[in-house]
Design a protein around this motif. Structure first.
Motif, PDB file in Angstrom:
ATOM      1  N   UNK A   1     -13.613   0.340   2.930  1.00 15.73           N
ATOM      2  CA  UNK A   1     -13.543  -0.278   1.579  1.00 15.73           C
ATOM      3  C   UNK A   1     -14.804  -0.437   1.073  1.00 15.73           C
TER       4      UNK A   1
ATOM      5  N   UNK B   1      -9.422   6.045   1.417  1.00 22.79           N
ATOM      6  CA  UNK B   1      -9.156   5.085   1.449  1.00 22.79           C
ATOM      7  C   UNK B   1      -8.873   3.840   2.540  1.00 22.79           C
ATOM      8  N   UNK B   2      -8.526   3.380   2.279  1.00 21.70           N
ATOM      9  CA  UNK B   2      -8.757   2.070   2.863  1.00 21.70           C
ATOM     10  C   UNK B   2      -7.140   1.514   3.435  1.00 21.70           C
ATOM     11  N   UNK B   3      -6.581   3.217   3.631  1.00 15.42           N
ATOM     12  CA  UNK B   3      -5.070   3.013   4.122  1.00 15.42           C
ATOM     13  C   UNK B   3      -4.802   3.999   5.366  1.00 15.42           C
TER      14      UNK B   3
ATOM     15  N   UNK C   1      -6.482   1.058  -7.118  1.00 17.37           N
ATOM     16  CA  UNK C   1      -4.877   0.489  -6.332  1.00 17.37           C
ATOM     17  C   UNK C   1      -5.206   0.424  -4.985  1.00 17.37           C
ATOM     18  N   UNK C   2      -5.492   1.888  -4.498  1.00 19.16           N
ATOM     19  CA  UNK C   2      -5.436   2.221  -2.719  1.00 19.16           C
ATOM     20  C   UNK C   2      -6.605   1.244  -2.566  1.00 19.16           C
ATOM     21  N   UNK C   3      -7.468   0.564  -3.345  1.00 18.58           N
ATOM     22  CA  UNK C   3      -8.890   0.123  -2.435  1.00 18.58           C
ATOM     23  C   UNK C   3      -9.058  -1.693  -3.261  1.00 18.58           C
ATOM     24  N   UNK C   4      -7.281  -1.795  -3.895  1.00 21.80           N
ATOM     25  CA  UNK C   4      -7.001  -3.161  -3.732  1.00 21.80           C
ATOM     26  C   UNK C   4      -8.399  -4.440  -4.277  1.00 21.80           C
TER      27      UNK C   4
ATOM     28  N   UNK D   1     -14.572   8.571  -8.792  1.00 20.66           N
ATOM     29  CA  UNK D   1     -13.794   8.661  -7.887  1.00 20.66           C
ATOM     30  C   UNK D   1     -13.822   7.133  -6.409  1.00 20.66           C
TER      31      UNK D   1
ATOM     32  N   UNK E   1      -5.575   4.836  -9.488  1.00 22.50           N
ATOM     33  CA  UNK E   1      -4.575   5.334  -7.939  1.00 22.50           C
ATOM     34  C   UNK E   1      -5.668   4.812  -6.664  1.00 22.50           C
ATOM     35  N   UNK E   2      -6.444   4.916  -7.162  1.00 22.84           N
ATOM     36  CA  UNK E   2      -7.480   5.000  -5.585  1.00 22.84           C
ATOM     37  C   UNK E   2      -7.929   3.758  -6.479  1.00 22.84           C
TER      38      UNK E   2
ATOM     39  N   UNK F   1      -6.150  15.281  -8.754  1.00 20.90           N
ATOM     40  CA  UNK F   1      -4.395  15.230  -9.523  1.00 20.90           C
ATOM     41  C   UNK F   1      -4.186  15.695 -10.773  1.00 20.90           C
TER      42      UNK F   1
ATOM     43  N   UNK G   1       3.801  11.713  -9.915  1.00 18.66           N
ATOM     44  CA  UNK G   1       3.589  13.387  -9.670  1.00 18.66           C
ATOM     45  C   UNK G   1       5.086  13.895 -10.049  1.00 18.66           C
TER      46      UNK G   1
ATOM     47  N   UNK H   1       3.114   6.474  -7.043  1.00 19.64           N
ATOM     48  CA  UNK H   1       2.367   7.592  -7.590  1.00 19.64           C
ATOM     49  C   UNK H   1       2.817   8.628  -7.195  1.00 19.64           C
TER      50      UNK H   1
ATOM     51  N   UNK I   1       2.681   1.349  -3.585  1.00 21.70           N
ATOM     52  CA  UNK I   1       1.642   2.790  -4.349  1.00 21.70           C
ATOM     53  C   UNK I   1       1.634   3.540  -4.626  1.00 21.70           C
TER      54      UNK I   1
ATOM     55  N   UNK J   1       0.895  -1.463  -0.072  1.00 19.77           N
ATOM     56  CA  UNK J   1      -0.244   0.149   0.164  1.00 19.77           C
ATOM     57  C   UNK J   1       1.096   1.035   0.058  1.00 19.77           C
TER      58      UNK J   1
END
Lengths: 245, 310
Positions: free
Chosen positions: B76, A99-101, B102-105, B147, B99-100, B88, A16, A12, A8, A5
């Motif tokens: 999630x 997000x789930x991070x 991926x962050x949400x797997x 998103x 990107x989002x 962005x 940028x 990103x 990722x 995570x």
């Protein structure tokens, strides 16, 4: 903590970075300038000086090498400022936090995105510097001065630590500045103590030899741990959404 | 989908949200209305597990908020569109969503499918590779909603989705929300655009630190005004009012020029009786309508009764 995570997020931010020309140009230019200017200066000194002892030359080279450590304090600040203060100002932190991070994953991602390119730039510059400097000084000294233990400590211990301290300071600064430029300017002040160390090294107050470099590294490691705990508390979801200006 | 019980958030000495008790059903579009500083964003942030609660409890999509072990699972299940889109701008719409995702797997196949479905739904598929910075405000807002939806959440929080948009862009976004409503998605919509709530939401709650009221639009109107019938006459006279009182019993009748405002319990049954009574007493009826206050009237009355925000 899931490293994937954090990776990722780091990837990103690295993508940028390519869109921010001023940042990546600085990142590349500084190590190249140090790598080229000091060998040229050394060549000039050797050609014009009437007499120079080899020990005088090697202490000069040690002082020059220290600039790669100084680079570790200057370069990551601008990346970290965009990565954290920039996201805060562009209001893209809240969706990221949703997000789930975990906070740690996001923070690690941000740290990696500033740490890795800086270190690569410094190592690349130092590689070029060592090759050029050996060409300039090899004949005079009768052996290749680089690579040596001093450079190894500088590149593998001191630079990463300085880089880390600089990023941690940027995280803390990002919580209270309202624009990226201020964050960059304030975090770039991190280089002052290291320039002071360089000057003291040149003046012979602190010899920049291996034991002293390790001592400085030890102090930085402790400082880095202290700053980590502060930056960890600063980069907290709740703090970011309710207290960051 | 959302159940809160006495949910409270205090910042220092300021109570931002006070004892919020609320139930949002699955598949419902719930409008959360309130003036600036009413605590709407704080509520959403608490429900999205972004900030902690001071007291009370809440369950969102089956997860208790404040339970750190469930935080990531909860996030999630939800999608959040914050008040500021925070895209962005130098990246394309596709890359922003990727990107989002991926962050949400999401796995690559699902992610690609979801991005394509959402961008096509928003008529942005052809522009997927353009930097978001070149988009209009309405288009950016749609990308931001996409998103929030890229991982197919069961619950969507939209915080002021049409704030700062021109009417055309706002309509574009509203139409998109209506499309989502047709998909039976649960949506929690923070807004202070009353017409938006009126057009989109199944139920609304009005918040001003405390939840002032909650219900369907009809329930709110009836709750505040009761049901009233407006009768416009050619000439209002005392004899007509007397005839109406005799026919309807103890009903409140207000006379304003040639206009009568009559409180009724069952308009279906009583309105024909009103018309008959008027005609029988010699009156000439110009118009008979059911009074329907707008959401704006309901809102303003409640907010004014409550006094200034904390």
């Amino acid at each position: 903590m899931r490293l994937s995570q954090a990776w990722t997020i780091a990837l990103h931010d690295l993508v940028l970075l390519r869109t921010r020309r001023s940042v990546y140009v600085g990142l590349v230019l500084f190590p190249i300038m140090v790598a080229v200017i000091f060998p040229l200066l050394t060549r000039y000194i050797l050609e014009t000086a009437t007499h120079m002892y080899p020990s005088e030359l090697t202490s000069l080279l040690d002082a020059f090498s220290f600039w790669f450590a100084v680079g570790g304090s200057v370069l990551p600040g601008s990346i970290a400022s965009y990565s954290i203060a920039g996201e805060k100002i562009e209001k893209s932190l809240e969706p990221l936090l949703a997000t789930p991070s975990t906070d740690s994953e996001i923070l690690l991602g941000k740290v990696l995105s500033a740490f890795l390119p800086t270190l690569l730039a410094i190592w690349g510059g130092a590689g070029l510097y060592m090759v050029l400097m050996d060409r300039v000084t090899g004949g005079y000294l009768g052996y290749l001065y680089y690579p040596n233990w001093e450079m190894a400590i500088l590149l593998l211990v001191l630079s990463p630590l300085i880089c880390l301290v600089s990023i941690e300071i940027s995280v803390i600064i990002s919580s209270w500045v309202t624009d990226v430029r201020s964050a960059q300017q304030i975090s770039s002040m991190t280089f002052l103590p290291f320039v002071l160390i360089y000057v003291m090294g040149e003046a012979g107050v602190i010899p920049l030899d291996n034991p002293h470099l390790l001592e400085i590294s030890g102090i930085l490691a402790v400082l880095s741990l202290l700053l980590f705990s502060v930056s960890r508390k600063t980069f907290h979801r709740e703090e970011i959404l309710t207290r960051w200006r | 989908m959302i159940d809160t019980d006495g949910l409270t958030r205090v910042f220092g000495e300021i109570t931002a949200v006070d004892e919020l008790t609320l139930h949002v059903k699955e598949g419902e579009v719930f409008g959360f209305l309130g003036p600036n500083g009413a605590g709407k964003t704080t509520t959403v942030r608490m429900l999205a597990s972004l900030i902690s609660k001071s007291s009370g409890s809440a369950t969102v999509a089956g997860y208790e908020i404040g339970d750190s072990s469930a935080e990531l699972k909860l996030r999630r299940q939800i999608g959040l569109l914050p008040e500021n889109v925070g895209l962005y701008e130098g990246m394309s719409a596709y890359r922003n969503l990727e990107y989002y995702g991926r962050l949400n797997r999401l796995d690559s196949t699902t992610l690609r499918k979801n991005i394509e479905r959402l961008l096509r739904m928003m008529d942005l598929w052809e522009k997927r590779d353009l930097p978001v910075g070149t988009f209009s405000k309405g288009m950016k807002q749609k990308v931001a909603i996409a998103r929030a939806l890229v991982h197919d959440p069961v619950l969507l929080f939209l915080d002021e989705p049409t704030a700062n948009l021109d009417p055309e862009a706002a309509k574009m976004v509203r139409d998109f929300i209506l499309e989502l409503k047709r998909d039976q998605r649960t949506i929690f919509l923070n807004t202070h655009h009353l017409d938006e709530a009126e057009r989109i939401c199944d139920r609304v709650g009005i918040l001003k630190t405390r939840l002032l009221t909650v219900g369907t639009l009809e329930e709110l109107k009836a709750q505040l005004w009761g049901t009233r019938t407006v009768v416009r006459l050619e000439h209002a006279s005392e004899s007509i009012v007397t005839a109406l009182r005799a026919r309807l019993g103890a009903r409140k009748i207000e006379v304003s020029g040639n206009r009568l405002l009559i409180e009724v319990a069952d308009p279906e049954r009583e309105n024909p009786e009103i018309a008959e009574a008027v005609l029988a007493s010699g009156g000439r009826l110009r118009e008979l309508t059911q009074l329907s206050p707008s959401l704006e009237e309901v809102y303003l009355r409640l907010i004014r009764e409550e006094g200034p925000a904390a």
